[in-house]
Design a protein around this motif. Structure first.
Motif, PDB file in Angstrom:
ATOM      1  N   TYR A  98       0.833  -1.197   0.000  1.00 37.56           N
ATOM      2  CA  TYR A  98       0.000   0.000   0.000  1.00 37.56           C
ATOM      3  C   TYR A  98       0.872   1.252   0.000  1.00 37.56           C
ATOM      4  O   TYR A  98       2.000   1.254   0.503  1.00 37.56           O
ATOM      5  N   LEU A  99       0.325   2.299  -0.573  1.00 37.22           N
ATOM      6  CA  LEU A  99       0.990   3.599  -0.625  1.00 37.22           C
ATOM      7  C   LEU A  99       0.153   4.609   0.141  1.00 37.22           C
ATOM      8  O   LEU A  99      -1.050   4.751  -0.109  1.00 37.22           O
ATOM      9  N   VAL A 100       0.774   5.310   1.085  1.00 37.50           N
ATOM     10  CA  VAL A 100       0.110   6.389   1.822  1.00 37.50           C
ATOM     11  C   VAL A 100       0.639   7.718   1.298  1.00 37.50           C
ATOM     12  O   VAL A 100       1.856   7.934   1.249  1.00 37.50           O
ATOM     13  N   SER A 101      -0.243   8.581   0.886  1.00 35.35           N
ATOM     14  CA  SER A 101       0.129   9.927   0.471  1.00 35.35           C
ATOM     15  C   SER A 101      -0.719  10.917   1.249  1.00 35.35           C
ATOM     16  O   SER A 101      -1.802  10.582   1.731  1.00 35.35           O
ATOM     17  N   GLY A 102      -0.226  12.132   1.395  1.00 33.23           N
ATOM     18  CA  GLY A 102      -0.978  13.088   2.202  1.00 33.23           C
ATOM     19  C   GLY A 102      -0.588  14.521   1.909  1.00 33.23           C
ATOM     20  O   GLY A 102       0.281  14.796   1.075  1.00 33.23           O
ATOM     21  N   ARG A 103      -1.220  15.420   2.624  1.00 28.04           N
ATOM     22  CA  ARG A 103      -1.013  16.850   2.398  1.00 28.04           C
ATOM     23  C   ARG A 103      -1.107  17.594   3.722  1.00 28.04           C
ATOM     24  O   ARG A 103      -2.064  17.386   4.495  1.00 28.04           O
ATOM     25  N   LEU A 104      -0.140  18.441   3.983  1.00 28.98           N
ATOM     26  CA  LEU A 104      -0.201  19.380   5.097  1.00 28.98           C
ATOM     27  C   LEU A 104      -0.974  20.596   4.605  1.00 28.98           C
ATOM     28  O   LEU A 104      -0.451  21.403   3.837  1.00 28.98           O
ATOM     29  N   VAL A 112      -3.574  23.702  12.532  1.00 31.99           N
ATOM     30  CA  VAL A 112      -2.889  22.629  11.811  1.00 31.99           C
ATOM     31  C   VAL A 112      -3.959  21.772  11.152  1.00 31.99           C
ATOM     32  O   VAL A 112      -4.921  21.353  11.804  1.00 31.99           O
ATOM     33  N   ALA A 113      -3.820  21.513   9.864  1.00 32.39           N
ATOM     34  CA  ALA A 113      -4.745  20.639   9.135  1.00 32.39           C
ATOM     35  C   ALA A 113      -3.936  19.675   8.279  1.00 32.39           C
ATOM     36  O   ALA A 113      -2.994  20.087   7.589  1.00 32.39           O
ATOM     37  N   VAL A 114      -4.291  18.389   8.348  1.00 33.88           N
ATOM     38  CA  VAL A 114      -3.575  17.343   7.620  1.00 33.88           C
ATOM     39  C   VAL A 114      -4.591  16.383   7.016  1.00 33.88           C
ATOM     40  O   VAL A 114      -5.613  16.064   7.641  1.00 33.88           O
ATOM     41  N   SER A 115      -4.299  15.904   5.812  1.00 35.46           N
ATOM     42  CA  SER A 115      -5.131  14.880   5.192  1.00 35.46           C
ATOM     43  C   SER A 115      -4.236  13.785   4.628  1.00 35.46           C
ATOM     44  O   SER A 115      -3.063  14.022   4.330  1.00 35.46           O
TER      45      SER A 115
END
Length: 210
Positions: A120-126, A142-145
């Motif tokens: 699996y690949l986890v990607s995200g955005r600050l 602070v917001a993260v997804s």
């Protein structure tokens, strides 16, 4: 001759004083977020799933190096002499890797290096990391997804977005950064609770929004 010597001494002293002032005004201070280390992972006897974590992205203004503040929802400001020592995206990525690795849920958690050698690949955005200076008082947000994708099919099996706000009791930059660290800790904990679990591709992809 004496007048010329006196003028020369005064000029030299003036240059020294001005140089000292410029040095004090122009000296940058560098900060990093500080999160508690995750606990040692338990023995993962039945863990066989592997994860690769892609470096988190962020809006361009959060990657300029300067600590960000807002005096209105539309106005973005940058501290001239207060900067990040580490790219916040790199910091968040490392924190996610450490915390997912410490759960014992996965047999391996590593940086994504472009190779499809994980399940699996986890990607995200600050999304946000900023001081808020409007609507009374001083706060940080602070917001993260993030989302988890199955490598071989591209199916999204988990996604989540979180936002946390912290109150700054003392309005100076060290206090702001300290509260950013605390708020970031809460946001990451919320993002990874419950721990994202690799779901069978045949099941319906789950999406959570907080």
């Amino acid at each position: 001759m004496k007048n010329n010597l006196a003028m020369t001494v005064v000029a030299l002293l003036t240059i020294v004083i001005l140089a000292g002032c410029v040095g004090k005004v122009g000296r940058a201070n560098y900060y990093t977020l500080n999160l508690p280390a995750p606990p040692d992972p338990p023995v993962a006897e039945n863990a066989h799933t592997t994860l690769a974590i892609r470096e988190f992205t962020a809006p361009a203004y959060l990657r300029r190096g300067a600590i960000v503040y807002k005096t209105s929802p539309e106005l973005v400001g940058f501290y001239a002499y207060h900067r990040w020592a580490i790219d916040p995206c790199e910091f968040v990525t490392e924190s996610i890797i450490d915390r997912l690795g410490a759960t014992g849920t996965f047999s391996r958690v590593k940086h994504y290096d472009g190779q499809p050698d994980a399940d699996y690949l986890v990607s995200g955005r600050l999304e946000k990391l900023e001081e808020i200076d409007y609507e009374g008082g001083v706060r940080v947000e602070v917001a993260v997804s993030a989302q988890m994708t199955k490598f071989d099919t591209g199916t999204i099996v988990w996604s989540k977005a979180v936002s946390e706000v912290g109150v700054v009791n003392q309005h100076d930059v060290p206090a702001v950064v300290s509260e950013m660290s605390h708020t970031m800790e809460l946001a990451i904990e919320k993002l990874l609770t419950p721990v994202p679990v690799a779901l069978p591709v045949a099941s319906t992809a789950a999406t959570n929004r907080n």
